[in-house]
Design a protein around this motif. Sequence first.
Motif: not given
Lengths: 394, 250
Positions: B112-115, B124-125, B131-132, B160-165
Amino acid sequence: MRFAEAWRVALEALRANRLRSALTTLGVVIGVAAVVVLVAIGTGAKSYVESEVEGLGSNLLLVVPGEVNFGNAPTVSPLTLSDVDAVARIAGGRDRVAATVSSGETVQYGTSRRFASVLGVLENTPQVFIRTLARGTYLTRSDVDTGRRVTVLGYGVAHALFGDRDPIGQQMDIAGVRFRVIGVFAQLGESLGVDRDDEIHIPITSAQRLFGTSRVDGLAIKADDASQLGSLGSRVVAELSRRHPGTEFSAVTQDQILGVLGKVLGILTGVLAAIAGISLLVGGVGVSNIMLVSVRERTREIGLRKAVGARPRDIVVQFLLEAVLLTTLGGTIGIGLGIGAAAVVAALSPVPAAATWWSIALAFGVSAAVGIVFGVVPAQRAGRLDPVVALRSE
Amino acid sequence: MTDVPTAAVEAREVSRVYQMGGVSVTALRRVSLTVAPGDYITISGPSGSGKSTLMHLLGGLDRPTSGQLWLGGQEVGGLSATAMAQLRNRRIGFVFQSFHLLPRTTALDNVALPLVYAGIAAGQRRRRAAQLLELVGLGNRMRHRPNQLSGGEQQRVAIARALVASPSLLLADEPTGNLDTATGAEVLALLEKLNAGSGGAVAGGSSPAGSGVAVVIVTHDAEVAARARRQIRMRDGVVVAEAAPPGAAR
């Protein structure tokens, strides 16, 4: 939301390095505690002095030869009992004017000897100043007029010479002359560093004979209310100057004495607080130092945060918050310690030391400010880190 | 110079020169590269060939000394550090050889960090990060911390982190370098699946419909390099070859 994350991360960082955080905080704790307790003692000392000076009696005007100057040696008094009568006419009655001549003398009863402060006084002294008797009677007008050798003892003197025996009616020696004890004062304790239970009162006429002098050291005039003090003072000073050309006289009120003492205590409190402030500053340098270590340790983390979108400001806020958290935590503990220490001082000394709300607010504000001031350099360093370099660091 | 590229990233004649103790070292020499939406590119070459430097430029972590770099329709030359950070946040996902997960932080919070930096609310994060993690097959590992996960699992958390945003470009620097062969193959297969658009509605929100996220992998492993549709080889700061062998195209 970003702020919440910064808050969470800062707390986590402090929790992850508990010992280090505690030791770093210690500098701030000591500094803040010192500020709080020293200000508490300073303000306590001030209110102690105030209550002591007010405890002398109300609406008093003290008249002494020379200038009122705490630095100078007292002027030898040219005043005599005839001046006292003259002043009494101005002040509106003999019972309004107290006169003293004092000397330190050896007092003796049986084999007990002691050094005491012997005050030659008029019979009106308990009305002008506030003195109450524990037993016996005070000096009378006829004692003063005829110069009888009678004495009223301070609690401490009476206890030292007579122990548990009743001193009333006993004969004792003052500077080698026999006096009869007629009264004992109630216990007063120390006042402004002088043990007031160490005083003994004798009629001023007897005292002048005993000390071989005709002088009067000073006068105290009691007015009906404080508003009269100013004009009364100038009239008394004018009369005394007329009677003794070439000698200056001063009339001071309790407020004036308080003003001078208060100023001295205020400066003293300020100096002490400043010294304590220096230790707070040293604590701040410690925080700065540990924050630099923290930034270095977490360089990779900073790089990662930047890579995923943390702005320089996000990183700065995160580290500033960590520093402020560290110092305000220390500040809070320090305030608690300071309040506790002030309570201990108040319990163990006559000074009613109590932490003032403004010193607490100030200490808390200063500790937060210390966090910002000493955290800003490490935080900005973190914020400016090149993400590529930061990610590569080990 | 005036046209805005539709590419995810476009580098035009970019050079990168480092100053090292008064000596200029040219890491990258007039390299041009366009990454189209949905591309699958590998960049390989020996160490010192400039492949990592190129990746840092493509990801907006660094700025070229000369040349132009267009990231999501913006030329990065005049952008502030803050604007670059926001660009990375929205457009780019990074996967590193050493995972770069935050210790003492759960997989969910890592993802969730990038969010956080996108300013998205906590609830929401969490939903999005969950989901990711499901997508990369770690739905049952959300509350685990990095030291409770295997290397392959850690790298999947990082993906997952790379794609979260919902970035348009995923940059992976030696993503299999710290993994054994079998785990490395799994991670590559996951990247390829995401590139192909499986789960694209989740992962590649800002990519054109039907295609997945563009993937650029930097590697020195020839086997890894051979899997991509576009294979770029570098040496001494220049692109020496770009090939698309028919056998390797997927």
